[in-house]
Design a protein around this motif. Structure first.
Motif, short mmCIF file in Angstrom:
data_model
loop_
_atom_site.label_atom_id
_atom_site.label_comp_id
_atom_site.label_asym_id
_atom_site.label_seq_id
_atom_site.Cartn_x
_atom_site.Cartn_y
_atom_site.Cartn_z
N VAL A 17 8.73 6.02 4.98
CA VAL A 17 8.15 7.33 4.65
C VAL A 17 9.26 8.17 4.04
O VAL A 17 10.18 8.60 4.73
CB VAL A 17 7.56 8.04 5.88
N ASP A 18 9.20 8.35 2.73
CA ASP A 18 10.16 9.16 1.96
C ASP A 18 11.63 8.87 2.29
O ASP A 18 12.47 9.76 2.25
CB ASP A 18 9.88 10.65 2.15
N GLY A 19 11.95 7.65 2.67
CA GLY A 19 13.33 7.28 2.96
C GLY A 19 13.86 7.87 4.26
O GLY A 19 14.99 7.60 4.66
N ALA A 72 0.85 -1.19 0.00
CA ALA A 72 0.00 0.00 0.00
C ALA A 72 0.88 1.24 0.00
O ALA A 72 2.04 1.18 0.39
CB ALA A 72 -0.90 0.01 1.22
N SER A 73 0.32 2.35 -0.42
CA SER A 73 1.02 3.63 -0.32
C SER A 73 -0.01 4.75 -0.23
O SER A 73 -1.12 4.63 -0.74
CB SER A 73 1.96 3.86 -1.50
N THR A 102 5.50 10.44 1.23
CA THR A 102 4.79 9.24 0.79
C THR A 102 5.10 8.07 1.71
O THR A 102 6.25 7.71 1.91
CB THR A 102 5.17 8.88 -0.65
N LYS A 103 4.05 7.49 2.29
CA LYS A 103 4.17 6.33 3.17
C LYS A 103 3.95 5.07 2.33
O LYS A 103 2.95 4.97 1.62
CB LYS A 103 3.12 6.41 4.27
N VAL A 104 4.89 4.12 2.41
CA VAL A 104 4.80 2.89 1.64
C VAL A 104 4.93 1.70 2.58
O VAL A 104 5.85 1.63 3.38
CB VAL A 104 5.90 2.80 0.55
N LYS A 105 3.99 0.76 2.48
CA LYS A 105 4.04 -0.47 3.26
C LYS A 105 4.59 -1.57 2.36
O LYS A 105 4.10 -1.78 1.25
CB LYS A 105 2.65 -0.87 3.75
N TRP A 106 5.62 -2.28 2.85
CA TRP A 106 6.25 -3.38 2.12
C TRP A 106 5.94 -4.68 2.83
O TRP A 106 5.88 -4.74 4.05
CB TRP A 106 7.76 -3.16 2.05
#
Length: 57
Positions: A46-48, A22-23, A30-34
Motif C-alpha cells: 500500500v503506497d510503499g 490487482a490494484s 493505492t493497494k497493489v497485490k503482487w
C-alpha cells in the motif's frame, strides 16, 4: 504503475518477476497485490508504506 516487479520469493528461494494481480485505491493510498507466477506466493503493498512481504522475511 508497473505491471511487473522484481522481488525475492521465499517459496521459490530466489528473485522472481512478480506480476500485478490487482490494484485498488483506498483511503490509505493505492493497494497493489503482487503474485509469483511460479508458485502460489503473493503479497500486498500500500503506497510503499505497508508491505506484507516484509512480515514473511
Amino acid at each position: 504503475m508497473s505491471l511487473e516487479l522484481e522481488h525475492y520469493c521465499p517459496d521459490c528461494g530466489e528473485e522472481r518477476v512478480f506480476y500485478r494481480a490487482a490494484s485498488t485505491t483506498l483511503h490509505l493510498g493505492t493497494k497493489v497485490k503482487w503474485h509469483c507466477p511460479d508458485c502460489d506466493y503473493g503479497f500486498v503493498q500500500v503506497d510503499g508504506v505497508i508491505d506484507t512481504s516484509e512480515a514473511d522475511a
